[in-house]
Write a protein that holds these residues in place. Structure first.
Motif, PDB file in Angstrom:
ATOM      1  N   GLU A   1      34.504  45.334  31.149  1.00  0.00           N
ATOM      2  CA  GLU A   1      35.965  45.507  31.157  1.00  0.00           C
ATOM      3  C   GLU A   1      36.572  45.045  32.476  1.00  0.00           C
ATOM      4  O   GLU A   1      37.744  44.710  32.525  1.00  0.00           O
ATOM      5  CB  GLU A   1      36.320  46.973  30.877  1.00  0.00           C
ATOM      6  N   ARG A   2      35.779  45.006  33.533  1.00  0.00           N
ATOM      7  CA  ARG A   2      36.285  44.538  34.827  1.00  0.00           C
ATOM      8  C   ARG A   2      36.527  43.030  34.830  1.00  0.00           C
ATOM      9  O   ARG A   2      37.103  42.493  35.769  1.00  0.00           O
ATOM     10  CB  ARG A   2      35.309  44.920  35.950  1.00  0.00           C
ATOM     11  N   ASP A   3      36.056  42.331  33.781  1.00  0.00           N
ATOM     12  CA  ASP A   3      36.258  40.887  33.673  1.00  0.00           C
ATOM     13  C   ASP A   3      37.558  40.539  32.963  1.00  0.00           C
ATOM     14  O   ASP A   3      37.781  39.398  32.570  1.00  0.00           O
ATOM     15  CB  ASP A   3      35.058  40.240  32.972  1.00  0.00           C
TER      16      ASP A   3
ATOM     17  N   GLU B   1      42.623  36.446  40.858  1.00  0.00           N
ATOM     18  CA  GLU B   1      43.561  37.468  41.319  1.00  0.00           C
ATOM     19  C   GLU B   1      44.934  37.236  40.700  1.00  0.00           C
ATOM     20  O   GLU B   1      45.506  36.154  40.820  1.00  0.00           O
ATOM     21  CB  GLU B   1      43.672  37.439  42.846  1.00  0.00           C
TER      22      GLU B   1
ATOM     23  N   LYS C   1      42.675  42.281  40.514  1.00  0.00           N
ATOM     24  CA  LYS C   1      41.728  41.412  41.222  1.00  0.00           C
ATOM     25  C   LYS C   1      40.307  41.625  40.736  1.00  0.00           C
ATOM     26  O   LYS C   1      39.842  42.753  40.633  1.00  0.00           O
ATOM     27  CB  LYS C   1      41.823  41.687  42.736  1.00  0.00           C
ATOM     28  N   HIS C   2      39.620  40.512  40.448  1.00  0.00           N
ATOM     29  CA  HIS C   2      38.212  40.582  40.051  1.00  0.00           C
ATOM     30  C   HIS C   2      37.379  41.001  41.257  1.00  0.00           C
ATOM     31  O   HIS C   2      37.700  40.650  42.401  1.00  0.00           O
ATOM     32  CB  HIS C   2      37.755  39.212  39.527  1.00  0.00           C
ATOM     33  N   SER C   3      36.300  41.741  41.012  1.00  0.00           N
ATOM     34  CA  SER C   3      35.476  42.274  42.103  1.00  0.00           C
ATOM     35  C   SER C   3      34.905  41.175  42.995  1.00  0.00           C
ATOM     36  O   SER C   3      34.655  41.400  44.174  1.00  0.00           O
ATOM     37  CB  SER C   3      34.335  43.123  41.525  1.00  0.00           C
TER      38      SER C   3
ATOM     39  N   GLY D   1      47.109  45.787  35.153  1.00  0.00           N
ATOM     40  CA  GLY D   1      46.429  47.048  35.452  1.00  0.00           C
ATOM     41  C   GLY D   1      45.116  46.877  36.214  1.00  0.00           C
ATOM     42  O   GLY D   1      44.475  47.848  36.587  1.00  0.00           O
ATOM     43  N   ASN D   2      44.685  45.624  36.419  1.00  0.00           N
ATOM     44  CA  ASN D   2      43.457  45.312  37.155  1.00  0.00           C
ATOM     45  C   ASN D   2      43.683  43.937  37.775  1.00  0.00           C
ATOM     46  O   ASN D   2      43.315  42.917  37.199  1.00  0.00           O
ATOM     47  CB  ASN D   2      42.253  45.294  36.204  1.00  0.00           C
TER      48      ASN D   2
ATOM     49  N   ILE E   1      41.470  40.539  33.765  1.00  0.00           N
ATOM     50  CA  ILE E   1      42.390  40.621  34.902  1.00  0.00           C
ATOM     51  C   ILE E   1      43.815  40.624  34.356  1.00  0.00           C
ATOM     52  O   ILE E   1      44.230  39.672  33.688  1.00  0.00           O
ATOM     53  CB  ILE E   1      42.181  39.419  35.856  1.00  0.00           C
TER      54      ILE E   1
END
Length: 193
Positions: free
Chosen positions: A58-60, A75, A68-70, A65-66, A62
């Protein structure tokens, strides 16, 4: 001169631009002059996709609500709530050198926030475009104007960057979905909760 694409067209991005790593993906639109009783809030997003066409985690995904990618590879520059004015309404920065090896494609999408409740769709939006700019020089490399061929859709896959033989290419997709962001998340393997 940027390369102007039409729907379904694919073009090399890095092959003809050696050393290009940092790009800005700008998305813009205008709202047709009529009153739906609520402001239009269009949201750009990027889905980082593995070989199976789904986001590995889910972090992939962007979006507002999110942002910037780790890895710092992608961004989102923040949510524009009105879409007023000229130029880009939302921008997403991509550092191609930082994109993880397991990511093969980055899909850029646009959805209408609360479309169902506000009775809004992409038939009410005009002059939508995506453009890719070299961050180092400010030069616009690629532009894709989506045209007016949408009616009831509330989500669009605008285009995608993808790896091909070690180079990055861009595909002008321009396909619409009903069901807004939830439908797109489902399509790319993200739980929309």
């Amino acid at each position: 001169m940027p390369i102007n694409l039409s729907k379904g067209q694919k073009v090399d991005l890095t092959k003809g631009n050696p050393g290009l790593t940092k790009i800005m993906v700008g998305l813009g639109w205008d709202v047709n002059a009529f009153d739906s009783g609520a402001a239009f809030d269009l949201d750009a997003a990027a889905f980082l996709l593995g070989a199976n066409g789904k986001c590995p985690t889910e972090r992939d995904f962007i979006f507002y609500g999110n942002l910037k990618h780790s890895t710092g590879a992608v961004e989102h520059m923040g949510d524009n709530l009105t879409g007023e004015g000229d130029g880009d309404d939302e921008q997403i920065l991509v550092d191609l050198a930082k994109v993880p090896a397991n990511i093969e494609r980055i899909a850029f999408t646009c959805t209408i926030y609360d479309a169902e409740k506000r009775r809004q769709n992409f038939g009410q939006v005009s002059n939508a475009f995506i453009r890719i700019v070299d961050q180092a020089t400010g030069t616009e490399l690629i532009r894709y104007d989506l045209g007016e061929d949408f009616s009831i859709e509330t989500a669009l896959v605008v285009g995608e960057l993808y790896r091909h033989n070690g180079e990055w290419k861009f595909n002008a997709i321009g396909s619409g979905f009903q069901g807004g962001l939830a439908a797109l998340c489902g399509h790319y393997g993200i739980d929309a909760e």
